[in-house]
Write a protein that holds these residues in place. Sequence first.
Motif, short mmCIF file in Angstrom:
data_model
loop_
_atom_site.label_atom_id
_atom_site.label_comp_id
_atom_site.label_asym_id
_atom_site.label_seq_id
_atom_site.Cartn_x
_atom_site.Cartn_y
_atom_site.Cartn_z
N ARG A 74 44.36 33.24 35.36
CA ARG A 74 45.57 32.61 35.88
C ARG A 74 46.28 31.84 34.78
NH1 ARG A 74 43.24 30.39 41.52
NH2 ARG A 74 43.69 32.23 42.76
N PRO A 134 53.22 38.93 53.21
CA PRO A 134 52.65 38.03 52.20
C PRO A 134 51.41 38.57 51.49
CG PRO A 134 53.23 36.80 54.17
CD PRO A 134 53.46 38.25 54.48
N LYS A 135 50.49 39.17 52.24
CA LYS A 135 49.26 39.65 51.61
C LYS A 135 49.56 40.83 50.68
CE LYS A 135 44.43 40.23 52.50
NZ LYS A 135 43.40 40.03 53.50
N ALA A 137 52.39 41.37 49.10
CA ALA A 137 53.08 40.82 47.93
C ALA A 137 52.07 40.18 46.97
CB ALA A 137 54.12 39.81 48.37
N GLU A 138 51.12 39.44 47.52
CA GLU A 138 50.13 38.77 46.67
C GLU A 138 49.26 39.79 45.94
OE1 GLU A 138 46.82 35.21 46.95
OE2 GLU A 138 47.57 36.09 48.79
N VAL A 139 48.78 40.80 46.65
CA VAL A 139 47.94 41.83 46.03
C VAL A 139 48.74 42.60 44.98
CG1 VAL A 139 46.70 43.99 46.46
CG2 VAL A 139 46.34 42.05 47.98
N LYS A 141 51.35 41.59 43.21
CA LYS A 141 51.56 40.76 42.03
C LYS A 141 50.28 40.65 41.20
CE LYS A 141 53.79 37.50 44.47
NZ LYS A 141 54.34 36.19 44.83
N MET A 142 49.15 40.41 41.88
CA MET A 142 47.90 40.23 41.14
C MET A 142 47.50 41.49 40.39
SD MET A 142 45.65 37.96 43.83
CE MET A 142 44.31 37.54 42.71
N GLN A 146 50.27 40.86 37.25
CA GLN A 146 49.39 39.99 36.50
C GLN A 146 48.22 40.73 35.87
OE1 GLN A 146 48.61 37.26 39.72
NE2 GLN A 146 50.22 35.86 39.04
N ILE A 153 40.33 40.45 42.19
CA ILE A 153 41.23 40.35 43.36
C ILE A 153 40.42 40.38 44.65
CG2 ILE A 153 43.12 41.46 44.61
CD1 ILE A 153 44.03 42.59 41.87
N GLU A 156 38.69 37.08 45.07
CA GLU A 156 39.66 36.01 45.33
C GLU A 156 40.18 36.07 46.76
OE1 GLU A 156 42.38 32.85 44.59
OE2 GLU A 156 40.65 33.51 43.43
N LEU A 157 40.49 37.28 47.25
CA LEU A 157 41.10 37.43 48.57
C LEU A 157 40.11 37.83 49.65
CD1 LEU A 157 44.38 39.24 47.46
CD2 LEU A 157 44.02 36.81 47.86
#
Length: 184
Positions: A74, A134-135, A137-139, A141-142, A146, A153, A156-157
């Motif tokens: 991060r 949201p989930k 989008a987060e996955v 991006k990660m 990233q 991942i 983390e999730l």
Amino acid sequence: MPNHQIDPNKWIDLYADYLFNYTITRVSDREIAQDLVQDTFLAALKSMKNFKGEASERTWLISILKRKIIDHYRKINSKKGKAEVRITYNDDSETEGDWLEERVADPYDKTAEDTLQNAELGNAIHNCLGKLPPKQAEVFKMKTIQGFETEVICNELNITASNLWVIIHRARTAMADCLKENWF
């Protein structure tokens, strides 16, 4: 509940090599791996009173180390700042489904038009990300932006690898559709 005794004086002899080997396969840099293991031991010392004995000392130390590794990625990803991300979805039948991700352009070979298009594309990607659940989008991006590894991942999730790839597929499809409407 019985009081669980842990002995930090034995941690280096018992766990240092294992933790280092675990870390070096994830960060591929000897000094960073050593620092992360040291940080893990320090964090464990600070939180010894929270050890409940529900897992072995080694498992507990690994869970602390995993968080340290995630924090490391991060931190370095937040320093990337203005990294350019290009996502291209090929729509012809021969290459359908091929994705080009995180292709960074040569910074010395940019025209004013390229810079403007990159800014517009960045805005389009940001807007399309905002339209994903949201989930997803987060996955997305990660994994895609990233560059986190699948295992990081999933940990983390708290999802399985197969669930991750389903989410990624859905997010990529939605992003491609959104970019077709808003960018192309």
